[in-house]
Design an enzyme around this catalytic site. Sequence first.
Site, mmCIF file in Angstrom:
data_model
loop_
_atom_site.group_PDB
_atom_site.id
_atom_site.type_symbol
_atom_site.label_atom_id
_atom_site.label_comp_id
_atom_site.label_asym_id
_atom_site.label_seq_id
_atom_site.Cartn_x
_atom_site.Cartn_y
_atom_site.Cartn_z
ATOM 1 C CE LYS A 254 -3.585 2.366 2.490
ATOM 2 N NZ LYS A 254 -4.613 2.194 4.065
ATOM 3 C CD GLU B 135 9.086 -5.848 7.221
ATOM 4 O OE1 GLU B 135 9.091 -4.953 6.592
ATOM 5 O OE2 GLU B 135 9.011 -6.345 8.410
ATOM 6 N N GLY C 207 -4.890 -2.023 4.893
ATOM 7 C CA GLY C 207 -4.007 -3.206 4.403
ATOM 8 C C GLY C 207 -4.643 -4.589 4.891
ATOM 9 N NE ARG C 208 -6.557 -3.807 11.051
ATOM 10 C CZ ARG C 208 -5.759 -3.023 11.182
ATOM 11 N NH1 ARG C 208 -4.716 -2.803 10.607
ATOM 12 N NH2 ARG C 208 -6.244 -1.834 11.723
ATOM 13 C CD GLU D 273 -1.828 -4.537 11.562
ATOM 14 O OE1 GLU D 273 -2.674 -4.326 10.420
ATOM 15 O OE2 GLU D 273 -0.513 -4.672 11.103
ATOM 16 C CG HIS E 274 -4.274 -36.225 16.275
ATOM 17 N ND1 HIS E 274 -4.405 -37.517 16.935
ATOM 18 C CD2 HIS E 274 -5.097 -36.037 15.357
ATOM 19 C CE1 HIS E 274 -5.653 -37.967 16.341
ATOM 20 N NE2 HIS E 274 -5.969 -37.092 15.447
ATOM 21 C CE LYS F 60 5.748 -0.816 10.062
ATOM 22 N NZ LYS F 60 4.652 -0.172 9.001
HETATM 23 O O1 F6P Z 1 3.243 -2.924 9.827
HETATM 24 C C1 F6P Z 1 1.810 -3.366 9.650
HETATM 25 C C2 F6P Z 1 1.449 -2.984 8.422
HETATM 26 O O2 F6P Z 1 1.160 -1.640 8.156
HETATM 27 C C3 F6P Z 1 -0.268 -3.593 7.924
HETATM 28 O O3 F6P Z 1 -1.145 -2.794 8.426
HETATM 29 C C4 F6P Z 1 0.109 -3.808 6.452
HETATM 30 O O4 F6P Z 1 -0.833 -4.789 5.894
HETATM 31 C C5 F6P Z 1 1.283 -4.089 6.280
HETATM 32 O O5 F6P Z 1 2.235 -3.549 7.390
HETATM 33 C C6 F6P Z 1 1.881 -3.786 4.852
HETATM 34 O O6 F6P Z 1 2.124 -2.472 4.539
HETATM 35 P P1 F6P Z 1 2.122 -2.148 3.185
HETATM 36 O O7 F6P Z 1 1.014 -2.892 2.221
HETATM 37 O O8 F6P Z 1 2.098 -0.861 3.233
HETATM 38 O O9 F6P Z 1 3.366 -2.756 2.705
#
Ligand code: F6P
Length: 549
Positions: A210, A216, A270-271, A356, A387, A515
């Site tokens: 987003k 990452e 995002g979620r 979240e 199990h 972060k």
């Molecule tokens: O760190 C949490 C978060 O902001 C989530 O809410 C989101 O889904 C994820 O990181 C990834 O964010 P982006 O789509 O901006 O890379």
Amino acid sequence: MSKHSQDTSPADQLSALATHYEQAQHWQLSTLFDSDSKRFDRFSFEAAGLFLDFSKNHINDQTISLLTDWARACQLEEQRDAMFRGEAINTTEGRAVLHTALRLPSNAKCIVDGKDINQDIQSVLARIDTFSAAIRSGSWQGYSGKRITDIVNIGIGGSDLGPAMTCAALRPFVQTDLRFHFLSNVDGHDIDAKLNGLQPETTLFIIASKTFTTQETMLNAHAARDWFLQNGSLSSLAQHFVAVSTNAKAVAAFGIDTNNMFPFWDWVGGRYSIWSAIGLPLAIAIGMQHFREFLAGAHAMDKHFQQAPLERNMPVILALIATWYRQFFQTSSQLIAPYHQDLQLFPTYLQQLEMESNGKRVTRDGKAINSPTAPIIWGSAGTNGQHAYFQLLHQGTDAIPVDFITALKPSHTHHQQHQALLANCFAQSEALMRGKSEEEVRIDMQAQQQPEEKISALLAHKHFAGNRPSNTLLLEKLTPTSLGALIALYEHKVFVQGVLWDINSFDQWGVELGKILANRILSELEPQAEIGKHDSSTSGLIAKARQAS
Ligand code: F6P
């Protein structure tokens, strides 16, 4: 609805619930069933193609009435309508919350600030349609003229879990000559594992973020680009890299042609983004017609959430029961147990959605919340869990409410396995509810002619207290439509809980500190870098890592 529930305060309703809890905490679920042969009929219903049995819970009619009164006193209906209208209910970020608009029928209007946002939504869907059809047919080719066979989605959190979970859940609908890979972790092991065996000439990367700033995702996107450029050329990058983002500037800076960018909007959290262009891998996997069915399933649940009375409103009922346990019975976790292997990632998906969204300790006004909020969400596919950790559910010291989820019709032909799967699913909720008394244990052991000494020694160990609650959700079959409805059900459940706790469910400030500190420590891991002020543990760990490098 009691006469004046809308005029009374949430605090009044909570105190009525507290009084009710004084009795309810002593109820035995088995007695509730024994004294009411119609309990299943009274506490189950169908909505948007899903069937919910919530009869195995510590509730009676009065509980539901008090809980729905509480929801009304919290102005649930007004707040729900404000969300659908596009008001800026995400107050800390000043944003509307409109993932529900993403699944509107194509001819519907959604006017926000004088603009019909559904026109933008439909035009992105049309681009997804064209692009996914080109990948599926093979008309979109890699630099050597070969068709794309492998799609790697690079993203994390909502930009990973939605596509990964849904592609797994709809496995039988996935085009068989395409393979999907999800690279999320900033861990070289994950990169190696996911890229191993792939050919650059037949691989498409979808960089999904987003913000297009997430550490990452950016590091992994650069690693993927370097890997690609070992064989492909810069000029062929456009055939192999596309982006899904709200940040066109950053996409262009990365080197992806913005013609190959599928946009979405800041009013999609995002979620909550699987319904947007973040769903591109799913659209490629199952085709646009199925993707539209997926959206339609969610829309059916939206309509139900907007229109059904609270007492027969599935997301509302799920939320009220979950909050009843969390708030009054002080349960600390909630198990999600899908008895469907293709839903194996659903508990992980719900972890982000619920934890979240509602893992917060202040109200929308920034005041401390005096009750527990989101519980720990966990789980995995049944029967495997039986199990592993079900022992604790049956005989451990914590009562853990369970949501069992299964499909009546399978997408395979292994009849015996399907019957065994259903039998296990239903048996677990029965066993948790009914338990096994010491008297029943004794009778069983005597029937097996066990000596009295052994019976006495094992009685306590073989006793199940029971009285452990669960919901069971039945899907007719796991299809794009029912999966859409299932996800939307939990989205709205989370919304309702946010209203009950007066939480802003749509921000996530709690992820920020880690972060910032990670970026600081990242530079300190370099051999010559100065190490800033930390506690002795953190400094010691940084020193260990520097010695090892
Ligand atoms: O760190 C949490 C978060 O902001 C989530 O809410 C989101 O889904 C994820 O990181 C990834 O964010 P982006 O789509 O901006 O890379």
